[in-house]
Design a protein around this motif. Structure first.
Motif, PDB file in Angstrom:
ATOM      1  N   ILE A 125      43.111 -62.805  36.392  1.00  0.00           N
ATOM      2  CA  ILE A 125      41.661 -63.052  36.324  1.00  0.00           C
ATOM      3  C   ILE A 125      41.225 -63.282  34.876  1.00  0.00           C
ATOM      4  O   ILE A 125      40.049 -63.155  34.551  1.00  0.00           O
ATOM      5  CB  ILE A 125      40.862 -61.880  36.937  1.00  0.00           C
ATOM      6  N   GLY A 126      42.193 -63.653  34.033  1.00  0.00           N
ATOM      7  CA  GLY A 126      41.877 -63.884  32.628  1.00  0.00           C
ATOM      8  C   GLY A 126      40.784 -64.920  32.432  1.00  0.00           C
ATOM      9  O   GLY A 126      39.970 -64.820  31.501  1.00  0.00           O
ATOM     10  N   ASP A 127      40.729 -65.947  33.313  1.00  0.00           N
ATOM     11  CA  ASP A 127      39.698 -66.979  33.146  1.00  0.00           C
ATOM     12  C   ASP A 127      38.300 -66.391  33.327  1.00  0.00           C
ATOM     13  O   ASP A 127      37.331 -66.849  32.704  1.00  0.00           O
ATOM     14  CB  ASP A 127      39.939 -68.142  34.110  1.00  0.00           C
ATOM     15  N   TYR A 128      38.180 -65.349  34.171  1.00  0.00           N
ATOM     16  CA  TYR A 128      36.874 -64.684  34.326  1.00  0.00           C
ATOM     17  C   TYR A 128      36.486 -63.965  33.041  1.00  0.00           C
ATOM     18  O   TYR A 128      35.337 -64.075  32.575  1.00  0.00           O
ATOM     19  CB  TYR A 128      36.932 -63.695  35.487  1.00  0.00           C
ATOM     20  N   TYR A 129      37.430 -63.242  32.443  1.00  0.00           N
ATOM     21  CA  TYR A 129      37.113 -62.524  31.204  1.00  0.00           C
ATOM     22  C   TYR A 129      36.881 -63.484  30.043  1.00  0.00           C
ATOM     23  O   TYR A 129      36.129 -63.171  29.119  1.00  0.00           O
ATOM     24  CB  TYR A 129      38.218 -61.514  30.883  1.00  0.00           C
ATOM     25  N   TYR A 130      37.506 -64.665  30.077  1.00  0.00           N
ATOM     26  CA  TYR A 130      37.213 -65.668  29.048  1.00  0.00           C
ATOM     27  C   TYR A 130      35.789 -66.197  29.204  1.00  0.00           C
ATOM     28  O   TYR A 130      35.149 -66.584  28.230  1.00  0.00           O
ATOM     29  CB  TYR A 130      38.214 -66.825  29.108  1.00  0.00           C
ATOM     30  N   GLN A 131      35.291 -66.205  30.429  1.00  0.00           N
ATOM     31  CA  GLN A 131      33.904 -66.635  30.658  1.00  0.00           C
ATOM     32  C   GLN A 131      32.919 -65.561  30.209  1.00  0.00           C
ATOM     33  O   GLN A 131      31.890 -65.860  29.606  1.00  0.00           O
ATOM     34  CB  GLN A 131      33.695 -66.942  32.148  1.00  0.00           C
ATOM     35  N   VAL A 132      33.241 -64.293  30.488  1.00  0.00           N
ATOM     36  CA  VAL A 132      32.339 -63.193  30.160  1.00  0.00           C
ATOM     37  C   VAL A 132      32.424 -62.828  28.674  1.00  0.00           C
ATOM     38  O   VAL A 132      31.417 -62.499  28.043  1.00  0.00           O
ATOM     39  CB  VAL A 132      32.658 -61.955  31.034  1.00  0.00           C
ATOM     40  N   PHE A 133      33.638 -62.867  28.110  1.00  0.00           N
ATOM     41  CA  PHE A 133      33.847 -62.497  26.704  1.00  0.00           C
ATOM     42  C   PHE A 133      34.530 -63.658  25.964  1.00  0.00           C
ATOM     43  O   PHE A 133      35.694 -63.542  25.563  1.00  0.00           O
ATOM     44  CB  PHE A 133      34.725 -61.236  26.610  1.00  0.00           C
ATOM     45  N   PRO A 134      33.848 -64.778  25.778  1.00  0.00           N
ATOM     46  CA  PRO A 134      34.499 -65.988  25.248  1.00  0.00           C
ATOM     47  C   PRO A 134      35.008 -65.867  23.812  1.00  0.00           C
ATOM     48  O   PRO A 134      35.893 -66.629  23.413  1.00  0.00           O
ATOM     49  CB  PRO A 134      33.389 -67.044  25.340  1.00  0.00           C
ATOM     50  N   ASP A 135      34.467 -64.927  23.039  1.00  0.00           N
ATOM     51  CA  ASP A 135      34.826 -64.839  21.620  1.00  0.00           C
ATOM     52  C   ASP A 135      35.841 -63.746  21.303  1.00  0.00           C
ATOM     53  O   ASP A 135      36.158 -63.522  20.135  1.00  0.00           O
ATOM     54  CB  ASP A 135      33.561 -64.597  20.771  1.00  0.00           C
ATOM     55  N   TYR A 136      36.354 -63.055  22.334  1.00  0.00           N
ATOM     56  CA  TYR A 136      37.172 -61.869  22.075  1.00  0.00           C
ATOM     57  C   TYR A 136      38.648 -62.037  22.441  1.00  0.00           C
ATOM     58  O   TYR A 136      39.378 -61.046  22.493  1.00  0.00           O
ATOM     59  CB  TYR A 136      36.593 -60.659  22.832  1.00  0.00           C
ATOM     60  N   HIS A 137      39.106 -63.249  22.723  1.00  0.00           N
ATOM     61  CA  HIS A 137      40.519 -63.497  23.072  1.00  0.00           C
ATOM     62  C   HIS A 137      41.039 -62.487  24.106  1.00  0.00           C
ATOM     63  O   HIS A 137      42.027 -61.789  23.870  1.00  0.00           O
ATOM     64  CB  HIS A 137      41.412 -63.416  21.829  1.00  0.00           C
ATOM     65  N   PRO A 138      40.371 -62.347  25.266  1.00  0.00           N
ATOM     66  CA  PRO A 138      40.729 -61.269  26.202  1.00  0.00           C
ATOM     67  C   PRO A 138      42.191 -61.243  26.630  1.00  0.00           C
ATOM     68  O   PRO A 138      42.787 -60.170  26.741  1.00  0.00           O
ATOM     69  CB  PRO A 138      39.799 -61.507  27.400  1.00  0.00           C
TER      70      PRO A 138
END
Length: 419
Positions: A40-53
């Motif tokens: 679900i990394g793409d979801y966290y990239y959407q929610v936290f785009p600047d933090y390299h989740p």
């Protein structure tokens, strides 16, 4: 159940097929929560785009996994295996449940506070992983190799199945409102259920299988103190000081240091397998493969292909004629895998998506095959306590390789303006 004595052939060892299946489920539960986080990394990239989740969460996870594993490996002979494994699965369950609560409580919004909270529970995954993976591998090391193979196949299956489910949820929810978030909630809910199932299976089913009772009773006769709770749960009274009879003399056990020295090549094998794999997977796939016709599906397809071939390859060693058992052969094959580094670099820069899909499939194929070969060959010929200790050592080096690989993964983004 009649357990065989020191000089007797084992009798009535029913339950092998059930044990293999349960080992698969327990392996699946050992990584399903973490693989859900990767998928679900793409979801966290959407929610936290600047933090390299993808990179940060992996980097948070690993120090806690390897630190806890180092402590447990050093004290493995004093750690009760049953309590260790059940505690690990319970921690997995609580952390996945907490991620659902965080997302529901914040209504899927970002922010540094929510990100830190997610990092805390990801660290909990690391602690749980060290408890479960080291405990299970140590436990299975003195049983049948098929149990170890099935456990590691379950580990890979967690990645393959979560990747497949992620592709399905993306297709179903992609056009709907908050589609990514709905898919994420489904993933975390499934993971939470799987962890609960593992708690039940390990606590109430696995220990009571006749074949498992036999191997644990045998390990107890050889001096193991880590299996006493599991034997008690199965209705078998462990003998004082690990002896079956008053006249029995316990075999002299190799120390942890001696086991490491005798098996340093196997330990390095696992370290090198995972330092290479994790330096590419998953961060490179999310951030360094460019834009192609598949669009937002591209990293998901790459991760799915890796996981599927990783799973398939873990069954290949069951065919004895193509299972690699040579210590020198294993080391040569593992060193040759480092050719993947320039291959991925030039494919990402000049190749199209078809070549990258083929390359990531080969990475998964070699990762799973070599892992199972090493883990099933290394413990042969050792007593129960020695095999348990060696299993913990091997997992420690495996996790160390993952940690080093995750750290090296950051080198791919140096100079490309991603910091």
């Amino acid at each position: 159940m009649n357990v065989a004595g020191p000089n007797e052939a084992p009798v009535r060892l029913e339950g092998k097929s059930v044990a293999i299946f349960v080992c698969w489920i327990l392996g699946f539960g050992s990584l399903v929560a973490w693989n859900s986080m990767l998928t679900i990394g793409d979801y966290y990239y959407q929610v936290f785009p600047d933090y390299h989740p993808s990179r940060v969460l992996t980097l948070v996870y690993q120090p806690f996994a390897i630190g806890t594993m180092a402590l447990l490996a050093y004290n493995e002979s004093k750690v009760d295996t049953r309590k260790r494994n059940i505690a690990g699965y319970i921690l997995f369950f609580l952390c996945t449940l907490a991620l659902i609560v965080i997302d529901l409580g914040s209504s899927g919004k970002g922010g540094i506070g929510n990100y830190i909270a997610i990092c805390v529970f990801v660290a909990g995954f690391g602690v749980a992983d060290a408890h479960v993976q080291g405990g299970m591998v140590g436990d299975l090391a003195f049983m049948k190799p098929e149990f170890m193979q099935s456990f590691f196949a379950g580990l890979a299956a967690s990645g393959a199945l979560t990747s497949g489910l992620r592709l399905i949820t993306k297709a179903v929810f992609d056009k709907s409102s908050n589609g990514l978030r709905k898919g994420t909630m489904l993933f975390l809910s499934i993971s939470t259920f799987c962890e609960f199932l593992c708690i039940f299976l390990y606590a109430f089913v696995f220990a009571k299988l006749p074949i498992v009772k036999y191997y644990r009773a045998k390990a107890a006769r050889e001096g193991s103190k880590t299996v006493s709770s599991d034997l008690a749960a199965a209705g078998i009274q462990a003998e004082p000081n690990g002896m079956a009879d008053i006249g029995d003399k316990l075999p002299e056990r190799l120390s942890t240091k001696e086991l490491l020295v005798k098996n340093i090549d196997y330990a390095l094998d696992l370290f090198l397998i995972y330092v290479l794999t994790l330096s590419i997977f998953p961060g490179f796939l999310y951030e360094n493969t460019g834009h192609h016709q598949l669009g937002s599906w591209y990293p998901l397809v790459l991760i799915a292909m890796y996981n599927v071939w990783d799973l398939i390859s873990r069954y290949i060693p069951l065919i004895k004629s193509i299972k690699m058992t040579s210590r020198k052969g294993l080391m040569i094959a593992i060193l040759l895998r480092f050719l993947f580094v320039p291959a991925f670099y030039f494919t990402a820069k000049y190749g199209d998506q078809g070549w990258m899909i083929m390359l990531i499939s080969l990475l998964g194929l070699t990762n799973g095959y070599l892992t199972v070969c090493v883990m099933t060959v290394a413990p042969k010929g050792y007593t129960g306590p020695e095999a348990n200790a060696l299993g913990n050592i091997l997992v420690l080096f495996l996790l160390a390789g993952i940690f080093a690989g995750v750290a090296l993964d950051w080198l791919w983004i140096i100079g490309n303006g991603s910091f």
